[in-house]
Enzyme design. Structure first.
Site, PDB file in Angstrom:
ATOM      1  N   HIS A   1      42.263-159.777  52.874  1.00  0.00           N
ATOM      2  CA  HIS A   1      41.932-160.420  51.372  1.00  0.00           C
ATOM      3  C   HIS A   1      42.770-160.176  50.547  1.00  0.00           C
ATOM      4  CE1 HIS A   1      37.668-158.791  53.400  1.00  0.00           C
ATOM      5  NE2 HIS A   1      38.010-160.098  52.608  1.00  0.00           N
TER       6      HIS A   1
ATOM      7  N   ASP B   1      43.618-155.471  52.755  1.00  0.00           N
ATOM      8  CA  ASP B   1      43.476-154.840  54.289  1.00  0.00           C
ATOM      9  C   ASP B   1      43.105-155.851  55.113  1.00  0.00           C
ATOM     10  OD1 ASP B   1      41.357-157.019  53.486  1.00  0.00           O
ATOM     11  OD2 ASP B   1      39.858-155.948  52.707  1.00  0.00           O
TER      12      ASP B   1
ATOM     13  N   SER C   1      33.699-163.355  50.413  1.00  0.00           N
ATOM     14  CA  SER C   1      34.130-162.336  49.646  1.00  0.00           C
ATOM     15  C   SER C   1      36.003-162.647  48.782  1.00  0.00           C
ATOM     16  CB  SER C   1      34.778-161.330  51.195  1.00  0.00           C
ATOM     17  OG  SER C   1      35.550-162.175  51.383  1.00  0.00           O
TER      18      SER C   1
END
Length: 393
Positions: free
Chosen positions: A354, A351, A45
């Site tokens: 991240h 978040d 991610s």
């Protein structure tokens, strides 16, 4: 090829890289993208620019494809798990939505010859079967680094004007390969899935071996310039700080508030990874393998947040549901009642897992301009060109 006596003793591959990066802009966007024919991305991610989106049904997208993701730069969700751009976006000087196409987000008109990104949010270095044997059933994806490598090998012939192996090798030799930060989700899946911490450390060597194997495979295919990042300091992330809250002050770094044993795990991974990279360098001296020190590039934010403009409490997530770290691991950003902060640029963490665009930009700058890369990238200048015009001056 040497432009001065200072680079005459470098390997040919490193000399090319040295000649390719000197004119780095202060915004960390003049980089490999202006010197190579293409950028090829792998990872999870931290590098995914939209692949995971294609693995979810349109009526129930992944949380990273829901508002407020993407609000800072793109003004709408793109599939990036961030409020804006990722590190790979700052490596690519075009830095637009479609500048580095996600492999799974393509149609007949998509041209991968100038770059392609195989990274998938949630991707692991180890195969999915490993986690199933551990009793972990709820992985966000069954994509591993091996899967991404197979995708790349499938399309490699189509990236050339001919089907010859020489053409494929020439393409890779003029490409900038970013391995992304892979391995983090191997630990996320286990630690946040309830596996005891002392059971996680023993499989770090296996994670590193998978990364090393992929690097060697890419070198055999023709890659000569690869950037391989280490893991971030996970003990400073809001999700981990929330999940592993402890009443023992000995668990925490008194200077930063980060969890010591989690950061020790990340540092252990990074030590083993660097040892493997040294081994591969000896086996393949023609290739330039750059270690990107994501850990220390980010750790400075937690030690001195105000120095870097992070005044929103370095350990708190920008987008969350309240609590000491503004994070609930059961309610990700993108779902109510999670809401974003007013100014993400004041926060390190977006978040819980991240970082914000502001943090990623500074990490990219630290990698490209120094001092967080080995060998150092900030000594490299764009003074080379190819007959095909792939390297631009």
């Amino acid at each position: 090829m040497a432009a001065s006596s200072s680079i005459q003793l470098l390997t040919p591959a490193l000399a090319i890289l040295v000649l390719s990066f000197l004119k780095l802009s202060t915004s960390a966007r003049a980089s490999a993208g202006s010197c190579y024919k293409s950028i090829i991305g792998f990872g999870d991610s931290l590098t995914d620019t939209g692949n995971l989106v294609q693995l979810f049904p349109p009526d129930n997208p992944t949380h990273c494809y829901r508002p407020p993701y993407g609000e800072t730069f793109f003004k709408h969700p793109t599939g990036r798990c961030c409020d804006g751009r990722l590190i790979i976006d700052f490596i690519d000087p075009k830095a637009t939505l479609n500048s580095l196409p996600a492999y799974l987000w393509r149609d007949e008109s998509t041209d991968f010859r100038q770059g392609v990104n195989f990274a998938v949010s949630g991707a692991t270095a180890l195969n999915n079967s490993f986690f199933l044997e551990m009793g972990l059933q709820d992985l966000s994806t069954n994509v591993s680094l091996g899967t991404q490598l197979r995708w790349f090998k499938d399309i490699l012939p189509s990236l050339c004007s001919s089907n010859s192996s020489d053409c494929s090798r020439e393409f890779l030799q003029s490409s900038f390969v970013l391995m992304g930060e892979i391995g983090g989700d191997d630990y996320n899946a286990a630690l946040l899935g309830g596996i005891k911490p002392d059971e996680v450390k023993p499989y770090v060597p296996g994670v590193v071996r998978e990364i090393a194997s992929a690097i060697e495979e890419l070198i055999k295919l023709g890659a000569v310039t690869l950037v391989v990042p280490g893991n971030f300091p996970i003990g400073c992330l809001a999700s981990y700080l929330t999940y592993f809250q402890s009443s023992s002050q000995h668990d925490y770094d008194t200077d930063t508030g980060c969890i010591n044993w989690l950061n020790d795990l990340a540092k252990y991974h990074n030590r083993l990874l660097q040892k493997e990279l040294n081994r591969i360098r000896k086996l393949h001296p023609h290739a330039t393998i750059i270690y990107a020190d994501y850990y220390n590039a980010a750790m400075r934010f937690y030690r001195s947040p105000n120095k870097y403009g992070f005044r929103g409490e370095a350990l708190r997530a920008c987008c969350g549901t309240g609590g000491p770290y503004n994070c609930n691991t059961s309610i990700p950003c993108g779902y109510l009642p999670a809401t974003p902060c007013k100014d993400p640029s004041l926060y390190v963490t977006w978040d819980g897992l991240h970082l914000t665009e502001a943090a990623y930009q500074l990490v990219a700058q630290g990698i490209l301009q120094g001092p967080y890369s080995t060998p150092p990238i900030n000594t490299i200048c764009p003074l080379a060109s190819t007959s095909s015009g792939g390297l631009l001056l």
